[in-house]
Motif scaffolding. Structure first.
Motif, PDB file in Angstrom:
ATOM      1  N   GLU A 108      72.629  54.451  61.483  1.00 29.03           N
ATOM      2  CA  GLU A 108      71.495  53.724  60.873  1.00 29.03           C
ATOM      3  C   GLU A 108      71.810  52.795  59.609  1.00 29.03           C
ATOM      4  O   GLU A 108      71.245  51.694  59.776  1.00 29.03           O
ATOM      5  N   ASP A 109      73.038  53.119  58.881  1.00 29.92           N
ATOM      6  CA  ASP A 109      73.457  52.183  58.046  1.00 29.92           C
ATOM      7  C   ASP A 109      74.116  50.983  58.793  1.00 29.92           C
ATOM      8  O   ASP A 109      73.623  49.720  58.317  1.00 29.92           O
ATOM      9  N   LEU A 110      74.737  50.868  59.717  1.00 28.73           N
ATOM     10  CA  LEU A 110      75.070  49.958  60.647  1.00 28.73           C
ATOM     11  C   LEU A 110      74.207  49.050  61.227  1.00 28.73           C
ATOM     12  O   LEU A 110      74.147  47.752  61.131  1.00 28.73           O
ATOM     13  N   ASP A 111      73.141  49.450  61.565  1.00 32.14           N
ATOM     14  CA  ASP A 111      71.960  48.789  62.016  1.00 32.14           C
ATOM     15  C   ASP A 111      71.057  47.909  61.045  1.00 32.14           C
ATOM     16  O   ASP A 111      70.873  46.841  61.193  1.00 32.14           O
ATOM     17  N   ARG A 112      71.099  48.574  59.727  1.00 31.63           N
ATOM     18  CA  ARG A 112      70.630  47.968  58.736  1.00 31.63           C
ATOM     19  C   ARG A 112      71.565  46.780  58.324  1.00 31.63           C
ATOM     20  O   ARG A 112      70.885  45.897  57.995  1.00 31.63           O
ATOM     21  N   PHE A 113      72.722  46.924  58.509  1.00 31.38           N
ATOM     22  CA  PHE A 113      73.948  46.084  58.154  1.00 31.38           C
ATOM     23  C   PHE A 113      73.705  44.894  58.851  1.00 31.38           C
ATOM     24  O   PHE A 113      73.909  43.719  58.549  1.00 31.38           O
ATOM     25  N   ILE A 114      73.379  44.959  60.017  1.00 31.00           N
ATOM     26  CA  ILE A 114      73.476  43.851  60.982  1.00 31.00           C
ATOM     27  C   ILE A 114      71.956  43.349  61.277  1.00 31.00           C
ATOM     28  O   ILE A 114      71.963  42.237  62.204  1.00 31.00           O
ATOM     29  N   ALA A 115      71.170  43.964  60.827  1.00 30.74           N
ATOM     30  CA  ALA A 115      69.753  43.429  61.187  1.00 30.74           C
ATOM     31  C   ALA A 115      69.662  42.110  60.685  1.00 30.74           C
ATOM     32  O   ALA A 115      70.228  41.490  59.443  1.00 30.74           O
ATOM     33  N   GLY A 116      69.165  41.051  61.407  1.00 29.89           N
ATOM     34  CA  GLY A 116      69.040  39.698  61.324  1.00 29.89           C
ATOM     35  C   GLY A 116      70.088  38.726  61.441  1.00 29.89           C
ATOM     36  O   GLY A 116      70.112  37.385  61.341  1.00 29.89           O
ATOM     37  N   LYS A 117      71.294  39.673  61.663  1.00 29.52           N
ATOM     38  CA  LYS A 117      72.740  38.524  62.034  1.00 29.52           C
ATOM     39  C   LYS A 117      72.707  38.436  63.543  1.00 29.52           C
ATOM     40  O   LYS A 117      72.328  39.015  64.444  1.00 29.52           O
ATOM     41  N   SER A 118      73.520  37.192  63.860  1.00 33.14           N
ATOM     42  CA  SER A 118      73.271  36.812  65.235  1.00 33.14           C
ATOM     43  C   SER A 118      74.837  37.591  65.721  1.00 33.14           C
ATOM     44  O   SER A 118      75.764  37.881  64.998  1.00 33.14           O
ATOM     45  N   ASP A 119      74.679  37.954  67.182  1.00 38.26           N
ATOM     46  CA  ASP A 119      75.834  38.482  67.840  1.00 38.26           C
ATOM     47  C   ASP A 119      77.258  37.772  67.635  1.00 38.26           C
ATOM     48  O   ASP A 119      78.387  38.647  67.837  1.00 38.26           O
ATOM     49  N   ASP A 120      77.049  36.687  67.540  1.00 40.79           N
ATOM     50  CA  ASP A 120      78.582  36.052  67.375  1.00 40.79           C
ATOM     51  C   ASP A 120      79.084  36.085  65.893  1.00 40.79           C
ATOM     52  O   ASP A 120      80.183  35.388  65.727  1.00 40.79           O
ATOM     53  N   GLU A 121      78.390  36.413  65.048  1.00 40.79           N
ATOM     54  CA  GLU A 121      78.943  36.643  63.826  1.00 40.79           C
ATOM     55  C   GLU A 121      79.908  37.708  63.514  1.00 40.79           C
ATOM     56  O   GLU A 121      79.895  38.676  64.306  1.00 40.79           O
ATOM     57  N   TYR A 122      81.118  37.422  62.685  1.00 38.04           N
ATOM     58  CA  TYR A 122      81.787  38.492  62.297  1.00 38.04           C
ATOM     59  C   TYR A 122      81.151  39.661  61.668  1.00 38.04           C
ATOM     60  O   TYR A 122      80.303  39.352  60.791  1.00 38.04           O
ATOM     61  N   LEU A 123      81.471  40.845  62.033  1.00 35.47           N
ATOM     62  CA  LEU A 123      80.876  42.038  61.291  1.00 35.47           C
ATOM     63  C   LEU A 123      81.272  42.175  59.950  1.00 35.47           C
ATOM     64  O   LEU A 123      80.565  42.267  58.830  1.00 35.47           O
ATOM     65  N   PHE A 124      82.693  41.962  59.496  1.00 33.34           N
ATOM     66  CA  PHE A 124      83.012  42.063  58.187  1.00 33.34           C
ATOM     67  C   PHE A 124      83.293  40.491  57.450  1.00 33.34           C
ATOM     68  O   PHE A 124      84.485  40.119  57.203  1.00 33.34           O
ATOM     69  N   VAL A 125      82.284  39.892  57.309  1.00 28.57           N
ATOM     70  CA  VAL A 125      82.303  38.706  56.791  1.00 28.57           C
ATOM     71  C   VAL A 125      82.915  38.416  55.379  1.00 28.57           C
ATOM     72  O   VAL A 125      82.375  39.260  54.452  1.00 28.57           O
TER      73      VAL A 125
END
Length: 191
Positions: free
Chosen positions: A83-100
């Motif tokens: 759930e936290d991960l989904d909230r964190f990546i919401a609105g981000k594009s697939d090619d963005e680094y996860l830990f920017v």
């Protein structure tokens, strides 16, 4: 190079998760993915958003012993952080680094690059100071995963050996800090 230890105490792990979650969702997820997947920090830092949208992460580890014939590895994303991960990546594009990184890289002047190893190390050492932990480094996350998995079920040793690319069970037990625990218990038990 300093030898680092796993975090052995589940209460401390839970405390760290709460501490990080209150301060930075990025750092919390970095810690959780590390202790729940056993990935090396270099592999964690290379994760992109699209790689964590499903239930599993599939990747070829960057630092592998078999460079000629690298194997893809598949890791489940622990359900407790979904759930936290989904909230964190919401609105981000697939090619963005996860830990920017929030900073612009000094040499290249680029944005959107992942945090560096040194940033990960500093974050973990801040946590170590707060929780009075010694011998903590970037490998602590990987070792914590292995230690907790082994302690939950010692029959997982073969799985750990494969994950860590070890050929000898003693190497795996030494790596996760269990050999040290056995030595400490044996010496403490002497009359």
């Amino acid at each position: 190079m300093n030898f680092v230890q796993p975090i052995r105490d589940q209460d401390v792990i839970d405390g760290i998760k709460e501490y990080l979650k209150l301060r930075s969702l990025r750092n919390y997820l970095f810690f959780c993915l590390g202790i729940y997947s056993g990935l090396r920090v270099s592999d964690l830092l290379s994760l992109k958003v699209g790689m964590v949208r499903s239930t599993h992460i599939t990747l070829v580890e960057q630092k592998t012993h078999n460079k000629k014939n690298p194997k893809k590895k598949r890791f489940i994303i622990h359900p407790s952080i979904r759930e936290d991960l989904d909230r964190f990546i919401a609105g981000k594009s697939d090619d963005e680094y996860l830990f920017v990184s929030r900073q612009i890289k000094t040499k290249s002047k680029l944005r959107g690059k992942p945090i560096g190893r040194s940033t990960a190390y500093k974050m973990l050492n801040d946590v170590a100071r707060h929780f009075n932990l010694a011998e903590i480094g970037t490998h602590t996350l990987r070792k914590t995963w292995g230690y907790q998995l082994y302690m939950a079920n010692p029959n997982n040793l073969a799985l750990l050996m494969e994950m860590f690319n070890h050929e000898n069970p003693l190497d795996t037990l030494r790596y996760i800090g269990y050999s040290q625990d056995m030595m400490d218990a044996a010496i403490s038990g002497m009359k």
